[in-house]
Design a protein around this motif. Structure first.
Motif, PDB file in Angstrom:
ATOM      1  N   ILE A 121      33.042  19.200 -74.993  1.00  0.00           N
ATOM      2  CA  ILE A 121      32.241  18.615 -76.071  1.00  0.00           C
ATOM      3  C   ILE A 121      31.038  17.888 -75.482  1.00  0.00           C
ATOM      4  O   ILE A 121      29.905  18.007 -75.984  1.00  0.00           O
ATOM      5  N   LEU A 122      31.258  17.148 -74.403  1.00  0.00           N
ATOM      6  CA  LEU A 122      30.158  16.443 -73.737  1.00  0.00           C
ATOM      7  C   LEU A 122      29.106  17.428 -73.231  1.00  0.00           C
ATOM      8  O   LEU A 122      27.898  17.178 -73.359  1.00  0.00           O
ATOM      9  N   GLU A 123      29.549  18.557 -72.690  1.00  0.00           N
ATOM     10  CA  GLU A 123      28.605  19.563 -72.192  1.00  0.00           C
ATOM     11  C   GLU A 123      27.689  20.063 -73.305  1.00  0.00           C
ATOM     12  O   GLU A 123      26.460  20.129 -73.141  1.00  0.00           O
ATOM     13  N   GLY A 124      28.268  20.416 -74.457  1.00  0.00           N
ATOM     14  CA  GLY A 124      27.451  20.918 -75.561  1.00  0.00           C
ATOM     15  C   GLY A 124      26.447  19.887 -76.049  1.00  0.00           C
ATOM     16  O   GLY A 124      25.287  20.214 -76.334  1.00  0.00           O
ATOM     17  N   LEU A 125      26.875  18.619 -76.124  1.00  0.00           N
ATOM     18  CA  LEU A 125      25.968  17.565 -76.585  1.00  0.00           C
ATOM     19  C   LEU A 125      24.831  17.337 -75.594  1.00  0.00           C
ATOM     20  O   LEU A 125      23.674  17.134 -75.986  1.00  0.00           O
ATOM     21  N   MET A 126      25.134  17.379 -74.301  1.00  0.00           N
ATOM     22  CA  MET A 126      24.083  17.175 -73.290  1.00  0.00           C
ATOM     23  C   MET A 126      23.077  18.319 -73.306  1.00  0.00           C
ATOM     24  O   MET A 126      21.866  18.094 -73.204  1.00  0.00           O
ATOM     25  N   ILE A 127      23.557  19.543 -73.441  1.00  0.00           N
ATOM     26  CA  ILE A 127      22.638  20.679 -73.543  1.00  0.00           C
ATOM     27  C   ILE A 127      21.768  20.531 -74.789  1.00  0.00           C
ATOM     28  O   ILE A 127      20.563  20.819 -74.777  1.00  0.00           O
ATOM     29  N   GLY A 128      22.374  20.052 -75.883  1.00  0.00           N
ATOM     30  CA  GLY A 128      21.608  19.826 -77.100  1.00  0.00           C
ATOM     31  C   GLY A 128      20.498  18.806 -76.925  1.00  0.00           C
ATOM     32  O   GLY A 128      19.399  18.967 -77.471  1.00  0.00           O
ATOM     33  N   VAL A 129      20.757  17.752 -76.155  1.00  0.00           N
ATOM     34  CA  VAL A 129      19.721  16.751 -75.884  1.00  0.00           C
ATOM     35  C   VAL A 129      18.537  17.398 -75.182  1.00  0.00           C
ATOM     36  O   VAL A 129      17.370  17.161 -75.533  1.00  0.00           O
ATOM     37  N   PHE A 130      18.802  18.230 -74.180  1.00  0.00           N
ATOM     38  CA  PHE A 130      17.717  18.862 -73.428  1.00  0.00           C
ATOM     39  C   PHE A 130      16.970  19.906 -74.267  1.00  0.00           C
ATOM     40  O   PHE A 130      15.794  20.167 -74.016  1.00  0.00           O
ATOM     41  N   ALA A 131      17.640  20.502 -75.244  1.00  0.00           N
ATOM     42  CA  ALA A 131      17.017  21.577 -76.023  1.00  0.00           C
ATOM     43  C   ALA A 131      16.368  21.090 -77.311  1.00  0.00           C
ATOM     44  O   ALA A 131      15.589  21.833 -77.926  1.00  0.00           O
ATOM     45  N   ALA A 132      16.656  19.869 -77.750  1.00  0.00           N
ATOM     46  CA  ALA A 132      16.184  19.391 -79.056  1.00  0.00           C
ATOM     47  C   ALA A 132      14.663  19.243 -79.079  1.00  0.00           C
ATOM     48  O   ALA A 132      14.070  18.644 -78.187  1.00  0.00           O
ATOM     49  N   LEU A 133      14.033  19.803 -80.107  1.00  0.00           N
ATOM     50  CA  LEU A 133      12.596  19.656 -80.334  1.00  0.00           C
ATOM     51  C   LEU A 133      12.292  18.785 -81.540  1.00  0.00           C
ATOM     52  O   LEU A 133      11.128  18.606 -81.893  1.00  0.00           O
ATOM     53  N   ASP A 134      13.329  18.271 -82.178  1.00  0.00           N
ATOM     54  CA  ASP A 134      13.196  17.335 -83.291  1.00  0.00           C
ATOM     55  C   ASP A 134      13.712  15.984 -82.811  1.00  0.00           C
ATOM     56  O   ASP A 134      14.819  15.889 -82.272  1.00  0.00           O
ATOM     57  N   ALA A 135      12.919  14.934 -82.981  1.00  0.00           N
ATOM     58  CA  ALA A 135      13.274  13.632 -82.416  1.00  0.00           C
ATOM     59  C   ALA A 135      14.545  13.065 -83.037  1.00  0.00           C
ATOM     60  O   ALA A 135      15.336  12.409 -82.344  1.00  0.00           O
ATOM     61  N   MET A 136      14.783  13.302 -84.318  1.00  0.00           N
ATOM     62  CA  MET A 136      16.001  12.792 -84.932  1.00  0.00           C
ATOM     63  C   MET A 136      17.225  13.538 -84.409  1.00  0.00           C
ATOM     64  O   MET A 136      18.280  12.931 -84.138  1.00  0.00           O
ATOM     65  N   LEU A 137      17.105  14.853 -84.240  1.00  0.00           N
ATOM     66  CA  LEU A 137      18.191  15.625 -83.653  1.00  0.00           C
ATOM     67  C   LEU A 137      18.453  15.147 -82.227  1.00  0.00           C
ATOM     68  O   LEU A 137      19.607  14.994 -81.814  1.00  0.00           O
ATOM     69  N   PHE A 138      17.380  14.904 -81.478  1.00  0.00           N
ATOM     70  CA  PHE A 138      17.506  14.382 -80.117  1.00  0.00           C
ATOM     71  C   PHE A 138      18.285  13.075 -80.119  1.00  0.00           C
ATOM     72  O   PHE A 138      19.212  12.882 -79.310  1.00  0.00           O
ATOM     73  N   TYR A 139      17.933  12.171 -81.037  1.00  0.00           N
ATOM     74  CA  TYR A 139      18.583  10.856 -81.057  1.00  0.00           C
ATOM     75  C   TYR A 139      20.063  10.975 -81.414  1.00  0.00           C
ATOM     76  O   TYR A 139      20.914  10.313 -80.799  1.00  0.00           O
ATOM     77  N   VAL A 140      20.382  11.796 -82.403  1.00  0.00           N
ATOM     78  CA  VAL A 140      21.783  11.946 -82.816  1.00  0.00           C
ATOM     79  C   VAL A 140      22.627  12.483 -81.665  1.00  0.00           C
ATOM     80  O   VAL A 140      23.728  11.980 -81.378  1.00  0.00           O
ATOM     81  N   LEU A 141      22.119  13.500 -80.980  1.00  0.00           N
ATOM     82  CA  LEU A 141      22.865  14.064 -79.855  1.00  0.00           C
ATOM     83  C   LEU A 141      22.918  13.080 -78.687  1.00  0.00           C
ATOM     84  O   LEU A 141      23.931  12.980 -77.983  1.00  0.00           O
ATOM     85  N   TRP A 142      21.828  12.346 -78.472  1.00  0.00           N
ATOM     86  CA  TRP A 142      21.755  11.338 -77.400  1.00  0.00           C
ATOM     87  C   TRP A 142      22.852  10.283 -77.580  1.00  0.00           C
ATOM     88  O   TRP A 142      23.532   9.894 -76.622  1.00  0.00           O
ATOM     89  N   GLU A 143      23.042   9.831 -78.819  1.00  0.00           N
ATOM     90  CA  GLU A 143      24.066   8.830 -79.084  1.00  0.00           C
ATOM     91  C   GLU A 143      25.463   9.455 -79.099  1.00  0.00           C
ATOM     92  O   GLU A 143      26.423   8.840 -78.620  1.00  0.00           O
ATOM     93  N   ALA A 144      25.564  10.674 -79.629  1.00  0.00           N
ATOM     94  CA  ALA A 144      26.878  11.311 -79.744  1.00  0.00           C
ATOM     95  C   ALA A 144      27.510  11.562 -78.386  1.00  0.00           C
ATOM     96  O   ALA A 144      28.742  11.500 -78.246  1.00  0.00           O
ATOM     97  N   MET A 145      26.694  11.817 -77.361  1.00  0.00           N
ATOM     98  CA  MET A 145      27.291  12.133 -76.056  1.00  0.00           C
ATOM     99  C   MET A 145      27.925  10.900 -75.413  1.00  0.00           C
ATOM    100  O   MET A 145      28.700  11.029 -74.450  1.00  0.00           O
ATOM    101  N   LEU A 146      27.638   9.701 -75.933  1.00  0.00           N
ATOM    102  CA  LEU A 146      28.316   8.516 -75.429  1.00  0.00           C
ATOM    103  C   LEU A 146      29.803   8.543 -75.757  1.00  0.00           C
ATOM    104  O   LEU A 146      30.619   7.992 -75.009  1.00  0.00           O
ATOM    105  N   ILE A 147      30.163   9.186 -76.870  1.00  0.00           N
ATOM    106  CA  ILE A 147      31.549   9.130 -77.346  1.00  0.00           C
ATOM    107  C   ILE A 147      32.499   9.827 -76.383  1.00  0.00           C
ATOM    108  O   ILE A 147      33.501   9.225 -75.951  1.00  0.00           O
ATOM    109  N   PRO A 148      32.275  11.109 -76.003  1.00  0.00           N
ATOM    110  CA  PRO A 148      33.212  11.720 -75.056  1.00  0.00           C
ATOM    111  C   PRO A 148      33.240  11.022 -73.701  1.00  0.00           C
ATOM    112  O   PRO A 148      34.318  10.916 -73.093  1.00  0.00           O
TER     113      PRO A 148
END
Length: 504
Positions: A121-148
């Motif tokens: 789960i952490l891997e998918g969220l981290m890849i999402g952070v690097f791939a996000a081109l929308d700042a809100m999507l970036f922020y959600v994934l950035w915070e979500a990866m703290l959980i795992p």
């Protein structure tokens, strides 16, 4: 380039889906869960190899773009894409994760399936952070990866794991809240969360300065930069080996990536005016934290402080670019510094991950990370000793290893800005060699120190595979960095042009 199939969504959601499936399976079948985890992580890595193969190295535009409506009321989109900065970091993430899962195959006895699921789960969220081109999507994934990562340290960590976990969460979360405030302000001003739109938005110097400082609060903690680095040694010491590897190899790179994607192109004028602050913090990390590493008695703490010092090169290379343009009037040195910053991120991911794996190998056998408890390991574990010496030399910046390439490029570019920048940055070649060789001398060489060391057994096949793959990566990047530099060059050139634009 537009993908014929949603390769970035596959990279993001395949490991997350596999991790959720493993959570449903639970520990009823630990062996099956481990194998499914390995298969899912290897499939993700295979997709990242396709991403690398099909990436067009001659253009700077975003490639493999996917864009779908997400939160219409706030004009937030599910928007993914990669360029020469984000794509290598995605490949690094997909490369490290299966090694972490394999390394913990028999070591993790408590809830092994949930352990594997957390990393997927952490891997998918981290890849999402690097791939996000929308700042809100970036922020959600950035915070979500703290959980795992919170769960990984809190469940499988050491005796002080609760303290380390809470400290890690509070530091990273509070810094990120200020980033959210800045992103909301930008949205209210421009009506879009698209990172490309934010980069083109005109801003006054006062606006840029406040936004730059808000971004700095989030990204400096994540790197981490001095003086907001104190959470990292505690997190590393208490985290399980796999957690330390991911933390050092991938999660620290989020801060460097944030500076390159947000701070430099969105607030170029403020970045140019406040470059002295980042350079000061970077050089302090290189010199002061290097001295702190010299006195560490715990191997994990030593490597953790070493990570802080080496990550100082990333921010130094990025922000010294402004000084280089002022002094030389050209951008060649600036591009070299950014090249060095990117190579340093990839190299540090390989080297620091390998060193934490090495400490984990010793800890699994003796349940101690204290340097004083070892001595003469080469006599009983010669194959392991060869690997650890190689990674130690790479950490010290030995030519021919990946550790040399990034640091050399940053030092060379810094010299164009100021002799003293280069001089202070180059002290890492002395300090890095000092603390790394001090550890290796006392742990690896000399006579066998005690009966526990005498009873050590050399690497098993699984451990040899993990360390061998990382050794190959360190040597390949050190001897042949051209493929990585070719991938990055058009994007780096475009970033330098964005940095030189005045948005006032």
């Amino acid at each position: 380039m537009q993908a014929d199939w949603p390769i970035l969504s596959v990279l993001v959601w395949l490991p997350i889906a596999a991790g959720l499936a493993l959570l449903m399976i639970g520990d009823r079948s630990a062996g099956l869960g481990r194998w499914l985890g390995v298969v899912a992580s290897l499939a993700t890595f295979a997709a990242s190899v396709v991403l690398w193969r099909d990436f067009d190295r001659g253009i700077a535009v975003m490639q493999f773009v996917e864009r779908q409506p997400w939160i219409g009321a706030f004009n937030a989109w599910y928007h993914l894409g990669v360029d020469g900065i984000s794509m290598p970091l995605i490949v690094l993430t997909a490369f490290i994760t299966p090694l972490v899962i394999i390394a913990g195959w028999t070591v993790i006895e408590k809830r092994p399936v949930q352990y594997v699921a957390s990393f997927l789960i952490l891997e998918g969220l981290m890849i999402g952070v690097f791939a996000a081109l929308d700042a809100m999507l970036f922020y959600v994934l950035w915070e979500a990866m703290l959980i795992p990562m919170f769960v990984i340290i809190g469940v499988w960590g050491g005796p002080r794991r609760v303290y380390a976990t809470i400290k890690f969460f509070l530091y990273t979360f509070l810094g990120s809240v200020l980033m959210l405030v800045a992103l909301i302000y930008l949205y209210l001003k421009g009506g879009s969360y698209s990172i490309a739109d934010l980069q083109a938005m005109p801003l006054s110097m006062r606006e840029q300065t406040l936004i730059f400082l808000a971004f700095l609060a989030a990204f400096a903690v994540k790197v981490p930069m001095w003086p907001v680095h104190t959470w990292l040694p505690d997190a590393h010491v208490e985290a399980p080996t796999g957690g330390s590897v991911i933390l050092a190899a991938i999660m620290l790179k989020m801060g460097g990536y944030g500076f390159l994607r947000f701070s430099l192109p969105i607030t170029p004028d403020a970045s140019r005016e406040l470059d002295w602050l980042i350079i000061l913090m970077s050089l302090t990390a290189v010199v002061y934290i290097g001295l702190v590493a010299l006195v560490q008695q715990d191997m994990k703490k030593l490597i953790a402080y070493s990570s802080i010092a080496h990550m100082g090169f990333v921010t130094l290379g990025a922000f010294a670019a402004f000084q280089i343009v002022r002094v030389t009037g050209g951008t060649d040195g600036a591009e070299m510094g950014l090249d060095g910053a990117m190579v340093q991120m990839i190299s540090h991911g390989l080297i620091s991950g390998a060193l934490f794996f090495c400490v984990g190998v010793l800890y699994d056998r003796m349940h101690s990370r204290q340097i004083a408890d070892y001595g003469g390991v080469a006599n009983t574990m010669p194959v392991f000793a060869a690997f650890m010496v190689l990674f130690a030399m790479a950490n010290a910046g030995l030519p021919g290893t990946s550790g040399f390439v990034g640091e050399f490029l940053v030092i060379l570019s810094s010299f164009r800005a100021s002799f003293w920048y280069a001089f202070l940055a180059a002290t890492t070649l002395v300090l890095g060699a000092a603390y790394t060789l001090w550890m290796v001398k006392r742990v690896i060489f000399g006579p066998v120190a005690n009966d526990n060391v005498a009873a050590l057994t050399d690497l098993n096949g699984r451990e040899f595979l993990v360390l061998g793959v990382l050794a190959a990566g360190v040597l390949l990047l050190g001897l042949w960095p051209a493929p990585l530099l070719d991938v990055m060059r058009p994007t780096i050139e475009q970033l330098v042009q964005l940095m030189m634009v005045t948005k006032l």
